[in-house]
Design a protein around this motif. Structure first.
Motif, PDB file in Angstrom:
ATOM      1  N   GLN A   1       0.842  -1.187   0.000  1.00 36.42           N
ATOM      2  CA  GLN A   1       0.000   0.000   0.000  1.00 36.42           C
ATOM      3  C   GLN A   1       0.879   1.240   0.000  1.00 36.42           C
ATOM      4  OE1 GLN A   1      -3.148   0.284  -0.320  1.00 36.42           O
ATOM      5  NE2 GLN A   1      -3.869  -1.803  -0.008  1.00 36.42           N
ATOM      6  N   VAL A   2       0.453   2.218  -0.757  1.00 38.65           N
ATOM      7  CA  VAL A   2       1.168   3.482  -0.845  1.00 38.65           C
ATOM      8  C   VAL A   2       0.228   4.598  -0.411  1.00 38.65           C
ATOM      9  CG1 VAL A   2       2.270   5.116  -2.406  1.00 38.65           C
ATOM     10  CG2 VAL A   2       2.672   2.659  -2.678  1.00 38.65           C
ATOM     11  N   GLN A   3       0.722   5.461   0.445  1.00 35.40           N
ATOM     12  CA  GLN A   3      -0.055   6.623   0.875  1.00 35.40           C
ATOM     13  C   GLN A   3       0.592   7.876   0.302  1.00 35.40           C
ATOM     14  OE1 GLN A   3       1.142   4.333   3.445  1.00 35.40           O
ATOM     15  NE2 GLN A   3      -0.675   3.182   2.855  1.00 35.40           N
ATOM     16  N   LEU A   4      -0.260   8.784  -0.149  1.00 35.43           N
ATOM     17  CA  LEU A   4       0.209  10.027  -0.754  1.00 35.43           C
ATOM     18  C   LEU A   4      -0.434  11.208  -0.045  1.00 35.43           C
ATOM     19  CD1 LEU A   4      -0.270   8.940  -4.479  1.00 35.43           C
ATOM     20  CD2 LEU A   4       1.886   8.964  -3.209  1.00 35.43           C
ATOM     21  N   VAL A   5       0.379  12.189   0.291  1.00 35.10           N
ATOM     22  CA  VAL A   5      -0.130  13.384   0.959  1.00 35.10           C
ATOM     23  C   VAL A   5       0.338  14.605   0.194  1.00 35.10           C
ATOM     24  CG1 VAL A   5      -0.173  14.739   3.073  1.00 35.10           C
ATOM     25  CG2 VAL A   5      -0.132  12.239   3.202  1.00 35.10           C
ATOM     26  N   GLU A   6      -0.636  15.342  -0.355  1.00 38.60           N
ATOM     27  CA  GLU A   6      -0.313  16.552  -1.110  1.00 38.60           C
ATOM     28  C   GLU A   6      -0.347  17.781  -0.205  1.00 38.60           C
ATOM     29  OE1 GLU A   6      -3.160  14.361  -4.192  1.00 38.60           O
ATOM     30  OE2 GLU A   6      -3.270  14.858  -2.079  1.00 38.60           O
ATOM     31  N   SER A   7       0.391  18.789  -0.612  1.00 32.79           N
ATOM     32  CA  SER A   7       0.364  20.078   0.080  1.00 32.79           C
ATOM     33  C   SER A   7       0.780  21.161  -0.900  1.00 32.79           C
ATOM     34  CB  SER A   7       1.300  20.069   1.295  1.00 32.79           C
ATOM     35  OG  SER A   7       2.630  19.812   0.901  1.00 32.79           O
ATOM     36  N   GLY A   8       0.511  22.407  -0.535  1.00 32.99           N
ATOM     37  CA  GLY A   8       0.981  23.528  -1.334  1.00 32.99           C
ATOM     38  C   GLY A   8      -0.075  24.242  -2.139  1.00 32.99           C
ATOM     39  N   GLY A   9      -1.300  23.739  -2.124  1.00 33.90           N
ATOM     40  CA  GLY A   9      -2.343  24.433  -2.862  1.00 33.90           C
ATOM     41  C   GLY A   9      -2.734  25.735  -2.180  1.00 33.90           C
ATOM     42  N   GLY A  10      -3.603  26.491  -2.850  1.00 33.65           N
ATOM     43  CA  GLY A  10      -4.052  27.748  -2.259  1.00 33.65           C
ATOM     44  C   GLY A  10      -4.646  28.668  -3.294  1.00 33.65           C
ATOM     45  N   LEU A  11      -4.808  29.915  -2.893  1.00 36.95           N
ATOM     46  CA  LEU A  11      -5.375  30.957  -3.744  1.00 36.95           C
ATOM     47  C   LEU A  11      -4.254  31.881  -4.204  1.00 36.95           C
ATOM     48  CD1 LEU A  11      -7.782  32.597  -4.881  1.00 36.95           C
ATOM     49  CD2 LEU A  11      -7.905  33.746  -2.650  1.00 36.95           C
ATOM     50  N   VAL A  12      -4.219  32.134  -5.512  1.00 38.15           N
ATOM     51  CA  VAL A  12      -3.183  32.987  -6.073  1.00 38.15           C
ATOM     52  C   VAL A  12      -3.773  33.803  -7.209  1.00 38.15           C
ATOM     53  CG1 VAL A  12      -2.389  31.226  -7.698  1.00 38.15           C
ATOM     54  CG2 VAL A  12      -0.792  32.973  -6.925  1.00 38.15           C
ATOM     55  N   GLN A  13      -3.225  34.966  -7.449  1.00 38.56           N
ATOM     56  CA  GLN A  13      -3.683  35.790  -8.561  1.00 38.56           C
ATOM     57  C   GLN A  13      -3.100  35.279  -9.873  1.00 38.56           C
ATOM     58  OE1 GLN A  13      -2.670  39.877  -7.568  1.00 38.56           O
ATOM     59  NE2 GLN A  13      -4.742  40.224  -6.806  1.00 38.56           N
ATOM     60  N   ALA A  14      -3.784  35.582 -10.946  1.00 33.21           N
ATOM     61  CA  ALA A  14      -3.291  35.203 -12.268  1.00 33.21           C
ATOM     62  C   ALA A  14      -1.884  35.769 -12.469  1.00 33.21           C
ATOM     63  CB  ALA A  14      -4.231  35.731 -13.349  1.00 33.21           C
ATOM     64  N   GLY A  15      -1.024  34.934 -13.040  1.00 31.88           N
ATOM     65  CA  GLY A  15       0.363  35.315 -13.221  1.00 31.88           C
ATOM     66  C   GLY A  15       1.271  34.886 -12.092  1.00 31.88           C
ATOM     67  N   GLY A  16       0.679  34.451 -11.008  1.00 26.27           N
ATOM     68  CA  GLY A  16       1.446  34.037  -9.841  1.00 26.27           C
ATOM     69  C   GLY A  16       1.947  32.608  -9.943  1.00 26.27           C
ATOM     70  N   SER A  17       2.559  32.154  -8.858  1.00 23.39           N
ATOM     71  CA  SER A  17       3.170  30.823  -8.825  1.00 23.39           C
ATOM     72  C   SER A  17       2.759  30.069  -7.565  1.00 23.39           C
ATOM     73  CB  SER A  17       4.702  30.931  -8.851  1.00 23.39           C
ATOM     74  OG  SER A  17       5.160  31.543 -10.027  1.00 23.39           O
ATOM     75  N   LEU A  18       2.749  28.763  -7.680  1.00 19.64           N
ATOM     76  CA  LEU A  18       2.557  27.866  -6.543  1.00 19.64           C
ATOM     77  C   LEU A  18       3.436  26.647  -6.752  1.00 19.64           C
ATOM     78  CD1 LEU A  18      -1.333  27.786  -5.969  1.00 19.64           C
ATOM     79  CD2 LEU A  18       0.380  28.720  -4.399  1.00 19.64           C
ATOM     80  N   ARG A  19       3.812  26.023  -5.643  1.00 24.50           N
ATOM     81  CA  ARG A  19       4.563  24.775  -5.719  1.00 24.50           C
ATOM     82  C   ARG A  19       3.837  23.713  -4.910  1.00 24.50           C
ATOM     83  NH1 ARG A  19      10.093  22.851  -2.853  1.00 24.50           N
ATOM     84  NH2 ARG A  19      11.006  21.626  -4.556  1.00 24.50           N
ATOM     85  N   LEU A  20       3.412  22.668  -5.599  1.00 19.66           N
ATOM     86  CA  LEU A  20       2.751  21.549  -4.936  1.00 19.66           C
ATOM     87  C   LEU A  20       3.784  20.484  -4.578  1.00 19.66           C
ATOM     88  CD1 LEU A  20      -0.410  21.086  -7.199  1.00 19.66           C
ATOM     89  CD2 LEU A  20      -0.063  22.664  -5.280  1.00 19.66           C
ATOM     90  N   SER A  21       3.538  19.837  -3.449  1.00 18.74           N
ATOM     91  CA  SER A  21       4.388  18.724  -3.022  1.00 18.74           C
ATOM     92  C   SER A  21       3.513  17.508  -2.758  1.00 18.74           C
ATOM     93  CB  SER A  21       5.142  19.072  -1.739  1.00 18.74           C
ATOM     94  OG  SER A  21       5.982  20.184  -1.910  1.00 18.74           O
ATOM     95  N   CYS A  22       4.080  16.340  -2.985  1.00 19.91           N
ATOM     96  CA  CYS A  22       3.375  15.091  -2.715  1.00 19.91           C
ATOM     97  C   CYS A  22       4.368  14.113  -2.108  1.00 19.91           C
ATOM     98  CB  CYS A  22       2.788  14.524  -3.993  1.00 19.91           C
ATOM     99  SG  CYS A  22       2.080  12.868  -3.805  1.00 19.91           S
ATOM    100  N   ALA A  23       4.146  13.802  -0.841  1.00 17.22           N
ATOM    101  CA  ALA A  23       5.021  12.871  -0.137  1.00 17.22           C
ATOM    102  C   ALA A  23       4.413  11.479  -0.148  1.00 17.22           C
ATOM    103  CB  ALA A  23       5.238  13.342   1.294  1.00 17.22           C
ATOM    104  N   ALA A  24       5.179  10.514  -0.600  1.00 15.52           N
ATOM    105  CA  ALA A  24       4.718   9.136  -0.673  1.00 15.52           C
ATOM    106  C   ALA A  24       5.339   8.310   0.443  1.00 15.52           C
ATOM    107  CB  ALA A  24       5.072   8.532  -2.025  1.00 15.52           C
ATOM    108  N   SER A  25       4.546   7.406   0.988  1.00 13.22           N
ATOM    109  CA  SER A  25       5.054   6.490   2.003  1.00 13.22           C
ATOM    110  C   SER A  25       4.467   5.108   1.751  1.00 13.22           C
ATOM    111  CB  SER A  25       4.690   6.976   3.405  1.00 13.22           C
ATOM    112  OG  SER A  25       3.293   7.053   3.553  1.00 13.22           O
ATOM    113  N   GLY A  26       5.143   4.108   2.302  1.00 19.67           N
ATOM    114  CA  GLY A  26       4.703   2.741   2.086  1.00 19.67           C
ATOM    115  C   GLY A  26       5.668   2.014   1.167  1.00 19.67           C
TER     116      GLY A  26
END
Length: 112
Positions: free
Chosen positions: A1-26
């Motif tokens: 079994q593999v578990q995945l946990v995402e983070s880094g989402g949110g609200l941003v204005q057009a033209g902006g940047s975000l970085r998503l992360s996904c940590a896997a375990s198992g």
């Protein structure tokens, strides 16, 4: 079994940047692929970017040149750097391991 946990989402204005992360375990095999999909309201889930065990990458046409997927094999973590965001990028973003395991999703909202 593999578990995945995402983070880094949110609200941003057009033209902006975000970085998503996904940590896997198992039970992780580094040769298996990982990727990011997204689903906007009323639409089907679609591929955003994926990376193979050897580091080859593939992107949806809509995000080429703006998004970058990367992977830290030591940390079993995959990232999605999103630049020049557009309102049409608004969706729930899901991480996947080998398209068999999925995270719970993280909301990305881009305001105009």
């Amino acid at each position: 079994q593999v578990q995945l946990v995402e983070s880094g989402g949110g609200l941003v204005q057009a033209g902006g940047s975000l970085r998503l992360s996904c940590a896997a375990s198992g039970k992780i095999f580094s040769l298996n692929g990982m990727g990011w999909y997204r689903q906007a309201p009323g639409k089907q889930r679609e591929l955003v970017a994926r990376i193979t065990g050897r580091g080859s990458t593939d992107y949806a046409d809509e995000v080429k040149g703006r998004f970058t997927i990367s992977r830290d094999y030591a940390k079993n973590t995959v990232y999605l750097q999103m630049n020049s965001l557009k309102p049409e990028d608004t969706a729930v973003y899901f991480c996947t391991y080998n398209q068999l395991s999925w995270g719970q999703g993280t909301q990305v909202t881009v305001s105009s």
